[in-house]
Write a protein that holds these residues in place. Structure first.
Motif, PDB file in Angstrom:
ATOM      1  N   PHE A  54       0.826  -1.205   0.000  1.00  0.00           N
ATOM      2  CA  PHE A  54       0.000   0.000   0.000  1.00  0.00           C
ATOM      3  C   PHE A  54       0.864   1.259   0.000  1.00  0.00           C
ATOM      4  O   PHE A  54       0.546   2.248  -0.653  1.00  0.00           O
ATOM      5  CB  PHE A  54      -0.921  -0.016   1.224  1.00  0.00           C
ATOM      6  N   GLN A  75      -5.208   5.286  -2.446  1.00  0.00           N
ATOM      7  CA  GLN A  75      -4.626   6.202  -1.466  1.00  0.00           C
ATOM      8  C   GLN A  75      -5.278   7.578  -1.508  1.00  0.00           C
ATOM      9  O   GLN A  75      -5.412   8.231  -0.479  1.00  0.00           O
ATOM     10  CB  GLN A  75      -3.124   6.339  -1.726  1.00  0.00           C
ATOM     11  N   GLY A 107      -2.550  -5.715  -1.484  1.00  0.00           N
ATOM     12  CA  GLY A 107      -1.897  -4.456  -1.109  1.00  0.00           C
ATOM     13  C   GLY A 107      -1.577  -3.594  -2.313  1.00  0.00           C
ATOM     14  O   GLY A 107      -1.715  -2.367  -2.263  1.00  0.00           O
ATOM     15  N   LEU A 122      -4.736  -1.922  -3.354  1.00  0.00           N
ATOM     16  CA  LEU A 122      -5.135  -0.837  -2.456  1.00  0.00           C
ATOM     17  C   LEU A 122      -4.247   0.386  -2.621  1.00  0.00           C
ATOM     18  O   LEU A 122      -4.616   1.480  -2.196  1.00  0.00           O
ATOM     19  CB  LEU A 122      -5.090  -1.315  -1.002  1.00  0.00           C
ATOM     20  N   ASN A 123      -3.085   0.213  -3.229  1.00  0.00           N
ATOM     21  CA  ASN A 123      -2.210   1.350  -3.479  1.00  0.00           C
ATOM     22  C   ASN A 123      -2.892   2.393  -4.354  1.00  0.00           C
ATOM     23  O   ASN A 123      -2.606   3.591  -4.249  1.00  0.00           O
ATOM     24  CB  ASN A 123      -0.912   0.869  -4.132  1.00  0.00           C
TER      25      ASN A 123
END
Length: 393
Positions: free
Chosen positions: A333, A353, A346, A349-350
């Motif tokens: 992330f 942000q 992950g 999900l980056n």
């Protein structure tokens, strides 16, 4: 089938050879079938009887088994290849699957999509075109892939009709199907915990076992090392270790590098638990007997001592795996873990942000759902295993 068996009620007389703590095989015929099943059951059988009463832990175990089984056939389960881009459908919201059209049953299908651009916020808006019907196909040919990177294939469990779309969880900024990427990302995010726990357990059992068995100066050095490692802030240390990995490394090398980092940071708690157990067990009679018979240190530790608290190790593993999954998710992330073209929860999900992006396209944060589900399942499973293995319950 299996009949329900329970121990005799409190206060009920036990067979004399059981009450006296001495089992005489010749007296076994005096036991009823129910008593025989209980009194002669193995330790694993007793643990299973207690574990299956923990319904939440049992359901969590089944869920995790199915989830880990699914990563073996991710290419088949995903509707699209995780790298396939649909440039005409960028950041498409999740599509609905319909069964009826104008009152007539057709079967699972999706409508076509019409795209417009909102110039006030530069957002693409999509609406269903009810004049276009695209049936959903099963066990069909679709995007090509390399199954586990070994051989070519194009068979999918489900895929859209020719000219249609099937974005059940929407698409990302490059027009890639979110559901397919979550399915592929599970392979990385779930296995990184297993490999990391293998590294952690190897270090924890070996170092903690030797410290507890030998004691003295070696134990003192190990304890001070553990205190130093545990005093370091976790996230900054993860960032520092991941930042030193060369950017020229391939995604596979980065993957194994992350697993080693997570394993190196998680062994301290297990090492202390193993040390404390061995300190209390090393003076027992069976350990002294093994030493007098000439057994070496590795055999005494790993053959006689470690199996004595294996139930504790199993429960510890189910608690440690979620922390490693969260560690990989946090690193990816922050952009310092796994990198594209490899995908994980992950990494996905980056892209979420920016809070403005999440407000406009909330489905981009959907990869957090399987993360939460897996963490809760491992915790519930760990609770059930701990209770089942506890001899005092």
């Amino acid at each position: 089938m299996n009949q329900s068996v329970s121990l005799p009620p409190a206060g009920a007389p036990l067979p004399h050879f059981v009450a006296e703590g001495v089992f005489d095989p010749q007296q076994a015929d005096k036991l009823t079938k129910a008593q025989e099943r209980v009194y002669l059951a193995s330790q694993l059988t007793l643990m299973w009887w207690k574990f299956r009463k923990h319904r939440l832990a049992l359901a969590s175990g089944i869920f995790l088994i199915l989830l880990y089984a699914s990563i073996l056939i991710s290419e088949f389960l995903a509707p699209y290849n995780y790298q396939t881009r649909h440039t005409d459908f960028i950041r498409t919201p999740p599509q609905s699957v319909h069964l009826f059209h104008e009152g007539q049953f057709i079967g699972p299908f999706t409508y076509g999509l019409n795209a417009t651009l909102d110039m006030s916020n530069l957002k693409r808006n999509y609406s269903e075109n009810t004049q276009q019907i695209f049936p959903v196909r099963f066990f069909c040919r679709g995007d090509s892939y390399r199954f586990w990177g070994l051989f070519e294939g194009n068979l999918h469990l489900v895929c859209p009709s020719e000219g249609g779309t099937l974005f059940l969880l929407g698409t990302d900024r490059l027009g890639r199907d979110m559901l397919s990427r979550i399915i592929f990302g599970a392979r990385i995010s779930l296995t990184i915990g297993l490999i990391g726990i293998a590294v952690s357990f190897t270090l924890g059992i070996v170092i903690g076992g030797l410290a507890g068995y030998y004691g003295g100066l070696f134990d003192l050095l190990v304890q001070r090392t553990i205190e130093v490692v545990q005093s370091l802030p976790t996230i900054p240390l993860w960032l520092a270790l991941s930042a030193i990995m060369p950017p020229s490394w391939s995604p596979i090398l980065v993957y194994f590098g992350i697993t080693v980092i997570l394993g190196l940071m998680d062994w301290t708690g297990l090492a202390r638990a193993v040390r404390s157990k061995l300190l209390s067990l090393r003076e027992d009679d069976y350990v002294v007997a093994a030493q007098l018979m000439g057994a070496g240190t590795p055999r005494v530790v790993f053959r006689h001592l470690v199996p004595g608290f294996m139930s504790h190790l199993i429960a510890s593993a189910t608690i440690a795996i979620p922390s490693m999954i969260l560690g990989e998710t946090a690193l990816s992330f922050l952009g310092l873990g796994l990198r594209p073209p490899i995908t994980s929860w992950g990494v996905m999900l980056n892209e979420a942000q920016n809070i403005n992006i999440v407000v406009l396209y909330p489905w981009l944060i959907l990869p957090v759902v399987p993360v939460i589900a897996v963490i809760l399942a491992f915790n519930f499973l760990g609770d059930g295993l701990r209770d089942a293995a506890d001899p005092y319950r």
